[in-house]
Motif scaffolding. Structure first.
Motif, mmCIF file in Angstrom:
data_model
loop_
_atom_site.group_PDB
_atom_site.id
_atom_site.type_symbol
_atom_site.label_atom_id
_atom_site.label_comp_id
_atom_site.label_asym_id
_atom_site.label_seq_id
_atom_site.Cartn_x
_atom_site.Cartn_y
_atom_site.Cartn_z
ATOM 1 N N PHE A 93 2.019 1.764 -3.409
ATOM 2 C CA PHE A 93 1.117 2.333 -4.178
ATOM 3 C C PHE A 93 0.991 3.784 -4.106
ATOM 4 O O PHE A 93 0.879 4.728 -5.177
ATOM 5 N N LEU A 102 -4.320 -2.852 0.977
ATOM 6 C CA LEU A 102 -3.211 -3.624 0.128
ATOM 7 C C LEU A 102 -2.505 -4.024 1.177
ATOM 8 O O LEU A 102 -1.634 -3.420 1.220
ATOM 9 N N LYS A 111 -8.669 1.999 -7.076
ATOM 10 C CA LYS A 111 -7.886 2.620 -6.333
ATOM 11 C C LYS A 111 -7.236 3.977 -6.773
ATOM 12 O O LYS A 111 -7.213 5.036 -5.938
ATOM 13 N N GLN A 133 0.815 -1.129 0.010
ATOM 14 C CA GLN A 133 0.016 -0.176 0.127
ATOM 15 C C GLN A 133 0.775 1.169 -0.080
ATOM 16 O O GLN A 133 0.558 2.197 -0.657
ATOM 17 N N PHE A 156 3.604 2.074 -10.329
ATOM 18 C CA PHE A 156 3.434 0.922 -9.636
ATOM 19 C C PHE A 156 4.077 -0.506 -9.967
ATOM 20 O O PHE A 156 4.851 -1.385 -9.222
ATOM 21 N N ALA A 207 -0.400 3.013 -12.493
ATOM 22 C CA ALA A 207 -0.163 1.666 -12.542
ATOM 23 C C ALA A 207 1.295 1.429 -13.072
ATOM 24 O O ALA A 207 1.807 0.403 -12.682
ATOM 25 N N LEU A 263 -6.994 -2.465 -7.703
ATOM 26 C CA LEU A 263 -5.735 -1.277 -8.020
ATOM 27 C C LEU A 263 -6.112 -0.186 -9.011
ATOM 28 O O LEU A 263 -6.141 0.819 -8.772
ATOM 29 N N LEU A 269 0.473 -8.600 -2.580
ATOM 30 C CA LEU A 269 -0.051 -8.873 -3.799
ATOM 31 C C LEU A 269 -0.157 -10.322 -4.242
ATOM 32 O O LEU A 269 -0.609 -10.705 -5.447
ATOM 33 N N HIS A 302 -1.937 -3.390 -14.626
ATOM 34 C CA HIS A 302 -1.917 -3.813 -12.849
ATOM 35 C C HIS A 302 -1.697 -5.455 -13.166
ATOM 36 O O HIS A 302 -1.189 -6.238 -11.997
#
Lengths: 74, 74, 74, 74, 74, 74
Positions: D17, E5, E26, D14, D63, D60, E23, E8, E62
């Motif tokens: 992210f 989160l 979010k 998190q 990430f 994304a 994801l 994964l 993602h």
């Protein structure tokens, strides 16, 4: 649809690039199976700069895959 | 079309970047083979900010491939 | 064009991010070599939300490459 | 600009992210340094569905980088 | 914002795909925190073909990350 | 929703490509669950060149994942 993709291996980077083009076109072909409709749409993107850049981008994404599959022809 | 892509190896990162530009342009060239049409379209994207960003993005995707092929010139 | 990209190695992630910005701008610069035209286009994207997001995306793609080249600064 | 990116390591996915969000915003911030202009543009994308999807996409991409840097927090 | 989160890792590829959707959402939620505004925007993209393709693309980016984090559920 | 994604493994690259198409469509299906609405939108993108390129791009992103999951069918 008959077999059209047996392997991602190619002899040279250039053949790999051409395979990437085939993959990009197949993505369109599966989405719009009518060759007639696809032909009708050609002028729409063939003479539009952003559409051509977009087509080039899809080729670039597939070329990443094909290049990795060939260990970058090292 | 004659041989234009023999290898993804380059001497320097900058040559790799320039190869990425070539790859991006070839993606357009295979999609629109007429040099005349491509030339006609140049003003359309050369003076449009988003079109230039888009062109830069395709180069970025190819540069990922070329950089990986050269083990990031480490 | 003189040498502008000798290495993808940077001391810190932040310098790597700034190198990604340079790469994104160079992609534009090779496509539109006229500094005058590029300057004229600045207002077009600098005050447009989607254009800024787009610019940020190209940086993100290059940052992937630079980060990998630096083994993520581990 | 002061130091804002010391490391890509985070304690949790998190936080990773949220670092990706920071990177996406910094990409915008370097391109449009005026906080005033950026604030003015907020309504333009905050209430537009595609603009929000676009912002989500840049997150994304970043990430991916942050997750790789953290070996996916395995 | 509370913890959403933790990991994964997922049991199956399908759960991984659904995590990729989370994801993507979010990313929108952090950019536009108002649930009310997001709800108002739903019709804008839910009935627009390109907007749906765009949403699907962010999920795809993602999913690459989640799949790598799970070693592709091999 | 019932189980639809048990594994990313496929026998051949072509089946992997077709799985990528499924993944791209599922991304749309989760976002717009109404089959009726999706059907209504088909003409919107099936006869638009850029929409087809866009669909092809999402397939390309998923194909990267599927190809990696199958070690490129080496």
């Amino acid at each position: 649809m008959s077999d059209w993709l047996i392997s991602l291996k190619t002899e040279t980077p250039q053949e790999g690039f051409e395979l990437a083009i085939t993959l990009a076109r197949k993505g369109v072909g599966y989405t719009q199976p009518s060759a007639e409709v696809r032909k009708k749409l050609r002028p729409e993107y063939e003479e539009n700069a952003d559409s051509l850049t977009f087509a080039s981008q899809v080729i670039a994404v597939h070329f990443q895959t094909v290049a990795a599959a060939n260990n970058y022809w090292k």
